[in-house]
Design a protein around this motif. Structure first.
Motif, mmCIF file in Angstrom:
data_model
loop_
_atom_site.group_PDB
_atom_site.id
_atom_site.type_symbol
_atom_site.label_atom_id
_atom_site.label_comp_id
_atom_site.label_asym_id
_atom_site.label_seq_id
_atom_site.Cartn_x
_atom_site.Cartn_y
_atom_site.Cartn_z
ATOM 1 N N GLY A 106 0.795 -1.217 0.000
ATOM 2 C CA GLY A 106 0.000 0.000 0.000
ATOM 3 C C GLY A 106 0.828 1.268 0.000
ATOM 4 N N VAL A 107 2.167 1.132 0.077
ATOM 5 C CA VAL A 107 3.055 2.299 0.095
ATOM 6 C C VAL A 107 3.528 2.603 -1.319
ATOM 7 C CG1 VAL A 107 5.263 3.187 0.920
ATOM 8 C CG2 VAL A 107 3.821 1.845 2.436
ATOM 9 N N SER A 108 3.499 3.871 -1.695
ATOM 10 C CA SER A 108 3.985 4.292 -3.006
ATOM 11 C C SER A 108 4.901 5.492 -2.834
ATOM 12 C CB SER A 108 2.814 4.649 -3.936
ATOM 13 O OG SER A 108 2.065 5.730 -3.401
ATOM 14 N N GLY A 109 5.690 5.767 -3.861
ATOM 15 C CA GLY A 109 6.612 6.893 -3.790
ATOM 16 C C GLY A 109 6.976 7.404 -5.162
ATOM 17 N N SER A 110 7.428 8.645 -5.196
ATOM 18 C CA SER A 110 7.884 9.266 -6.438
ATOM 19 C C SER A 110 9.078 10.156 -6.121
ATOM 20 C CB SER A 110 6.756 10.085 -7.085
ATOM 21 O OG SER A 110 6.343 11.132 -6.221
ATOM 22 N N VAL A 111 9.902 10.412 -7.164
ATOM 23 C CA VAL A 111 11.087 11.253 -7.007
ATOM 24 C C VAL A 111 11.080 12.315 -8.097
ATOM 25 C CG1 VAL A 111 13.596 11.339 -6.887
ATOM 26 C CG2 VAL A 111 12.396 9.304 -6.096
ATOM 27 N N ALA A 128 11.935 13.021 -2.682
ATOM 28 C CA ALA A 128 11.064 11.848 -2.700
ATOM 29 C C ALA A 128 9.814 12.128 -1.878
ATOM 30 C CB ALA A 128 11.795 10.640 -2.135
ATOM 31 N N VAL A 129 8.674 11.712 -2.395
ATOM 32 C CA VAL A 129 7.400 11.858 -1.692
ATOM 33 C C VAL A 129 6.833 10.463 -1.469
ATOM 34 C CG1 VAL A 129 5.080 12.811 -1.739
ATOM 35 C CG2 VAL A 129 6.977 14.099 -2.762
ATOM 36 N N LEU A 130 6.602 10.105 -0.206
ATOM 37 C CA LEU A 130 6.081 8.792 0.162
ATOM 38 C C LEU A 130 4.663 8.929 0.686
ATOM 39 C CD1 LEU A 130 9.215 7.483 2.108
ATOM 40 C CD2 LEU A 130 8.589 6.990 -0.259
ATOM 41 N N GLU A 171 11.506 4.995 5.153
ATOM 42 C CA GLU A 171 12.105 6.324 4.981
ATOM 43 C C GLU A 171 13.618 6.224 4.859
ATOM 44 O OE1 GLU A 171 12.537 10.460 7.503
ATOM 45 O OE2 GLU A 171 10.639 9.370 7.609
ATOM 46 N N ARG A 172 14.252 5.396 5.703
ATOM 47 C CA ARG A 172 15.710 5.254 5.639
ATOM 48 C C ARG A 172 16.136 4.586 4.332
ATOM 49 N NH1 ARG A 172 15.452 3.442 11.057
ATOM 50 N NH2 ARG A 172 16.347 1.414 10.533
ATOM 51 N N SER A 173 15.357 3.585 3.889
ATOM 52 C CA SER A 173 15.682 2.888 2.648
ATOM 53 C C SER A 173 15.654 3.836 1.457
ATOM 54 C CB SER A 173 14.695 1.738 2.427
ATOM 55 O OG SER A 173 14.977 1.039 1.235
ATOM 56 N N VAL A 174 14.651 4.719 1.408
ATOM 57 C CA VAL A 174 14.535 5.678 0.300
ATOM 58 C C VAL A 174 15.605 6.757 0.400
ATOM 59 C CG1 VAL A 174 13.043 7.455 -0.710
ATOM 60 C CG2 VAL A 174 12.090 5.244 -0.063
ATOM 61 N N LEU A 175 15.907 7.201 1.608
ATOM 62 C CA LEU A 175 16.894 8.266 1.793
ATOM 63 C C LEU A 175 18.282 7.833 1.358
ATOM 64 C CD1 LEU A 175 17.081 11.169 2.783
ATOM 65 C CD2 LEU A 175 17.577 10.310 5.071
ATOM 66 N N ARG A 176 18.527 6.518 1.331
ATOM 67 C CA ARG A 176 19.837 6.014 0.926
ATOM 68 C C ARG A 176 20.040 6.056 -0.590
ATOM 69 N NH1 ARG A 176 23.084 3.209 4.386
ATOM 70 N NH2 ARG A 176 24.001 2.185 2.573
ATOM 71 N N LEU A 177 18.976 6.262 -1.358
ATOM 72 C CA LEU A 177 19.108 6.308 -2.806
ATOM 73 C C LEU A 177 19.960 7.508 -3.218
ATOM 74 C CD1 LEU A 177 15.431 5.505 -3.874
ATOM 75 C CD2 LEU A 177 17.383 3.929 -3.823
ATOM 76 N N HIS A 178 20.847 7.306 -4.184
ATOM 77 C CA HIS A 178 21.747 8.380 -4.612
ATOM 78 C C HIS A 178 20.992 9.508 -5.306
ATOM 79 C CE1 HIS A 178 25.470 6.411 -3.489
ATOM 80 N NE2 HIS A 178 25.026 5.288 -4.030
ATOM 81 N N THR A 230 17.734 13.478 -2.179
ATOM 82 C CA THR A 230 18.375 14.372 -1.205
ATOM 83 C C THR A 230 17.443 14.752 -0.068
ATOM 84 O OG1 THR A 230 17.743 16.294 -2.548
ATOM 85 C CG2 THR A 230 19.923 15.334 -2.946
ATOM 86 N N ASP A 231 16.132 14.554 -0.265
ATOM 87 C CA ASP A 231 15.152 14.954 0.741
ATOM 88 C C ASP A 231 13.943 14.039 0.626
ATOM 89 O OD1 ASP A 231 13.902 16.396 2.739
ATOM 90 O OD2 ASP A 231 13.003 17.814 1.339
ATOM 91 N N VAL A 232 13.295 13.760 1.756
ATOM 92 C CA VAL A 232 12.131 12.874 1.774
ATOM 93 C C VAL A 232 10.966 13.565 2.470
ATOM 94 C CG1 VAL A 232 11.171 10.701 2.628
ATOM 95 C CG2 VAL A 232 13.502 10.759 1.754
ATOM 96 N N ILE A 233 9.834 13.603 1.799
ATOM 97 C CA ILE A 233 8.576 14.036 2.411
ATOM 98 C C ILE A 233 7.785 12.772 2.737
ATOM 99 C CG2 ILE A 233 6.429 15.303 2.089
ATOM 100 C CD1 ILE A 233 7.872 17.151 0.208
#
Length: 246
Positions: A41-46, A51-53, A67-74, A77-80
């Motif tokens: 049920g979780v989705s995201g876009s960059v 990144a917006v989750l 959140e940590r898994s997405v923040l590690r992507l090169h 730079t920022d996660v909402i």
């Protein structure tokens, strides 16, 4: 007599739509990889590094892992983080609790990627070399009990492989040039291959057909969980069950 006027050269710029499209596709693939294994049920876009989750998960711990898994992507730079934690189910419904909350599914892994010829000896050498690098990263531990090998990006007689081992603190480790961290995806389908590379190819064909004809090999992944013997691959390692996730 007037001299003819020279027209100033005009500079025209054309947006590189192909480059922008390729960058967007790479970001989408990276996001799909980072979310693999978590609650569907979780989705995201960059976009432009942000990144917006969104979606719902069963526990606060899973929300933090995502959140940590997405923040590690090169490319991020920022996660909402707009993920909502669902309220706990009533006591009478404990038997229906989401499997995503179990430690078996939400399992952090550390891995490295190789491009390898699809020959059993070549695959075994690449995996054993990867295990050596991963063991050294984990401060020279005695050796992992299992290795998880992901296959994707197939091209003729070669494919990309991710060589992974479980590591409880994988998502909290600093970034490295060749090492990355994620979680083990939830196994949506499984099949026992006939053995060897031929069985691996057969499993890929069958699982890919079930996943849908439009699914590309960049986001379609199959993998094997192989128990190790003294930190090395056993002889029949390619006979392990093959799992699938999209």
């Amino acid at each position: 007599m007037e001299r003819p006027r020279r027209l100033s050269p005009s500079i025209h710029s054309f947006p590189n739509q192909f480059a922008a499209s390729a960058t967007t596709e790479c970001a989408r693939i990276a996001m799909s990889s980072a979310l693999a294994g978590f609650d569907p049920g979780v989705s995201g876009s960059v976009a432009h590094g942000r990144a917006v989750l969104s979606g719902e998960v069963a526990t606060e711990g899973e929300r933090q892992l995502i959140e940590r898994s997405v923040l590690r992507l090169h490319c991020v730079t920022d996660v909402i983080d707009d993920i909502v934690v669902r309220p706990p189910a009533p006591a009478a419904d404990k038997s229906r609790a989401s499997p995503w909350t179990t430690a078996e599914v939400v399992q952090p892994i550390i891995f490295l990627t190789s491009y390898c010829t699809l020959r059993e000896d070549m695959l075994a050498d690449a995996i054993n070399d990867g295990l050596g690098v991963l063991s050294k990263e984990l401060h020279g531990s005695a050796g992992a009990a299992e290795v998880i090998v992901f296959y994707y990006g197939w091209h003729n007689d070669a494919a990309l492989i991710d060589i992974a081992i479980p590591a409880a603190d994988a998502l909290d480790r600093p970034r490295a040039n060749i090492l990355r961290a994620s979680i083990l995806p939830h196994s949506k389908r499984s099949i026992v291959p006939t053995g060897g590379v031929t069985g691996l190819r057969s499993a890929r064909r069958q699982l890919r057909l079930k996943a849908g004809a439009l699914i590309t090999d960049q986001i379609f992944r199959i993998w094997q969980r192989v128990p190790l013997r003294n930190g090395a691959l056993p002889e029949n390692w390619l006979g392990a069950i093959v799992y699938c996730a999209v």
